[in-house]
Design an enzyme around this catalytic site. Structure first.
Site, PDB file in Angstrom:
ATOM      1  N   GLU A 300       0.808  -1.230   0.000  1.00 48.27           N
ATOM      2  CA  GLU A 300       0.000   0.000   0.000  1.00 48.27           C
ATOM      3  C   GLU A 300       0.832   1.266   0.000  1.00 48.27           C
ATOM      4  O   GLU A 300       0.552   2.206   0.747  1.00 48.27           O
ATOM      5  CB  GLU A 300      -0.947  -0.020   1.208  1.00 48.27           C
ATOM      6  CG  GLU A 300      -1.891  -1.209   1.175  1.00 48.27           C
ATOM      7  CD  GLU A 300      -2.850  -1.215   2.330  1.00 48.27           C
ATOM      8  OE1 GLU A 300      -4.055  -1.384   2.099  1.00 48.27           O
ATOM      9  OE2 GLU A 300      -2.380  -1.035   3.470  1.00 48.27           O
TER      10      GLU A 300
HETATM   11  C1  LIG Z   1      -0.912  -6.345   3.603  1.00 49.17           C
HETATM   12  C2  LIG Z   1      -2.047  -5.459   4.029  1.00 49.17           C
HETATM   13  N1  LIG Z   1      -1.979  -4.156   4.185  1.00 49.17           N
HETATM   14  C3  LIG Z   1      -3.240  -3.698   4.738  1.00 49.17           C
HETATM   15  C4  LIG Z   1      -4.174  -4.823   4.251  1.00 49.17           C
HETATM   16  O1  LIG Z   1      -3.291  -5.978   4.302  1.00 49.17           O
HETATM   17  O2  LIG Z   1      -5.367  -5.009   5.040  1.00 49.17           O
HETATM   18  C5  LIG Z   1      -5.221  -4.977   6.459  1.00 49.17           C
HETATM   19  C6  LIG Z   1      -6.598  -5.084   7.112  1.00 49.17           C
HETATM   20  O3  LIG Z   1      -7.276  -6.251   6.684  1.00 49.17           O
HETATM   21  C7  LIG Z   1      -4.532  -3.681   6.910  1.00 49.17           C
HETATM   22  O4  LIG Z   1      -4.431  -3.645   8.324  1.00 49.17           O
HETATM   23  C8  LIG Z   1      -3.142  -3.644   6.271  1.00 49.17           C
HETATM   24  O5  LIG Z   1      -2.469  -2.425   6.675  1.00 49.17           O
END
Ligand SMILES: CC1=[NH+][C@H]2[C@@H](O1)O[C@H](CO)[C@@H](O)[C@@H]2O
Length: 488
Positions: A300
């Site tokens: 992200e």
């Molecule tokens: C790898 C990843 N990055 C995000 C995504 O998973 O969703 C999560 C919640 O489900 C969140 O906490 C996390 O920061």
């Protein structure tokens, strides 16, 4: 309740019951083990003594229960033979003995998980089990950044994971809301971002000193579980930037964050301070981590340009190798050129993923964590008080009925290192919350990671899971009484 030899989670590879044989432990039972098996023998005695009230001495002399090593077996492979005369457990290495002990414990009455003596006959069903894992990496992840969990809570979690032959615990140590591992060369990371008011609930302080982390690593190792530390970057770094504004583009500290937004923070790929910081952090974490893996996050990074992202990842990967570790990263990391030693962890819900396919084409291995099947922070149902739902609702049947070798085109059995069930803690506030979200879905992922691909059967699994309910109750472990399971 009579136990069949196959009433074990994960399902063993080969189960040959002998209905004419059984063995009952009693006050005279001893555990025999040569020196190299002595540690696991002591662990076995330790977990049987509270509920049986028996002495269960460990001896190198004759004994009804014997643990031995046979190096011709795989490291986590074991063979368990139960006859009228006693129990013989053979492991390829101590880890194999330890996995076999989890099976042995599950073959005793559920009361064996009680913490005080129980008036039951400790009878084991007769027969032979030959067992070994499908995947080398069978993991769980605990997010200690959004909500901090103490050393004692992590140890308790390790003990519940070990029962299902999980062999890796990935600790998500840093994120926007909190920095949870002491870094001596950058002390404000925990002094400020492990301090008061940190976390999604603002409940801080909470962080692991170097000694705390070493204690967790040692305890995990005594359960033959490898700790995989994650320093998430270049995104998810607000906590680091609050503590050290020089890590931002303009040198101004951003506000501390206790919300659940993602994708707004980024280290600066063009600043040399960034790599001094990363080098120091990776050096210190690697020095405290006996396991082979360092997880560098990579997810992200919406506040990082695609070019800066590649620049950053390609400068950081050599630092992981410099400190003797192999890199793991969320699959977006594969936008950069990866060495074949890099492991990508797929976490999305889409049917295909170019990054992961590219990583595999380059010889990289994959840890499968598709959120719609493995994210233990997903709500069980619409009315679940805990959890998120961005990847959909996830009850135990959906967590069980999939296969990692069929999840992504271009990622087959040979490309898989294994599976991992992440538990993100935005909505969690206690170990009870962790257990409620973990059980009963983690055993489903554990069976996918351990048992032969063709042997999985939902009807068998849900029946074996139902029989596990009383074991969690005797341990005082919380679990979700999913309506999909015919609980005892
Ligand atoms: C790898 C990843 N990055 C995000 C995504 O998973 O969703 C999560 C919640 O489900 C969140 O906490 C996390 O920061």
């Amino acid at each position: 309740m009579s136990r069949e030899l196959g009433d074990v989670i994960p399902a063993p590879v080969e189960v040959r019951p002998d209905a004419a044989a059984r063995f009952t432990l009693d006050a005279d039972t001893a555990i025999g083990a040569a020196l190299e098996a002595r540690k696991v023998a002591a662990y076995l005695a330790g977990i049987l003594r509270p509920a049986t009230g028996f002495d269960l001495p460990v001896t190198d002399g004759p004994a009804a229960i014997v643990l031995r090593l046979d190096p011709s077996l795989g490291e986590e492979e074991y063979r368990l033979e139960i006859t009228d005369g006693g129990v013989a457990l053979t492991g390829g290495a101590p880890a194999g003995l330890f996995r076999g002990v989890q099976t042995l414990r599950q073959l005793l009455p559920a009361e064996i998980f009680a913490t005080v003596p129980q008036a039951v006959r400790w009878t084991l069903p007769g027969g032979t089990i030959a067992d070994r894992p499908r995947f080398a990496y069978r993991g769980a992840m605990l997010d200690v950044a959004r909500h901090f969990f103490t050393v004692a809570e992590v140890k308790s979690h390790l003990d519940t994971l070990a029962q299902f032959k999980i062999n890796h615990l990935h600790l998500h140590l840093t994120d926007d809301q909190g920095w949870r591992i002491e870094i001596e060369s950058w002390p404000k990371l925990t002094a400020i971002s492990g301090g008061d008011g940190t976390g999604v609930d603002g409940a801080g302080p909470g962080f692991y000193t170097r000694d705390d982390y070493a204690e967790i690593v040692a305890y995990a190792a005594s359960r033959f579980i490898v700790i995989v530390p994650e320093i998430d970057m270049p995104g998810h770094v607000n906590a680091a930037q609050v503590a050290y504004p020089e890590l931002t583009a303009d040198g101004v500290a951003p506000p501390q964050r206790t919300d659940v937004e993602v994708g707004y923070s980024s280290l600066v790929a063009g600043k040399e301070e960034t790599y001094t910081f990363v080098d120091d952090v990776l050096r210190e974490v690697a020095a405290l981590t006996p396991g082979p893996w360092l997880h560098i996050g990579g997810d992200e990074a919406q506040a990082t340009t695609a070019e800066d992202y590649r620049t950053f990842i390609q400068r950081v990967l050599p630092l992981v190798a410099k400190y003797g570790k192999s890199p793991v990263g969320w699959h977006e990391m594969a936008a950069a050129d990866l060495p074949p030693t890099a492991v990508t962890q797929f976490w999305r819900i889409e049917a295909t993923d170019d990054d992961t396919a590219r990583a595999v084409a380059g010889g990289g291995k994959v840890i499968m964590s598709p959120a719609d099947r493995t994210y233990l922070d997903m709500k069980y149902a619409d009315d679940s008080p805990l959890g998120l739902d961005w990847a959909g609702l996830l009850d135990v049947g959906k967590a069980y009925e999939w296969d990692p070798a069929e999840r992504l085109p271009g990622v087959g059995e040979q490309a898989l290192l294994g599976v991992e069930a992440p538990l993100w803690s935005e909505t969690l506030r206690s170990l009870t919350d962790v257990q409620t979200m973990t059980f009963p879905r983690l055993p489903a992922i554990a069976e996918i990671g351990w048992s032969p691909r063709g042997s999985r059967d939902w009807e068998s699994f849900r029946r074996r899971l139902a029989a596990y309910g009383p074991r969690w109750t005797f341990q005082g472990v919380a679990f979700h009484r999913s309506p999909e399971v015919p609980w005892a």
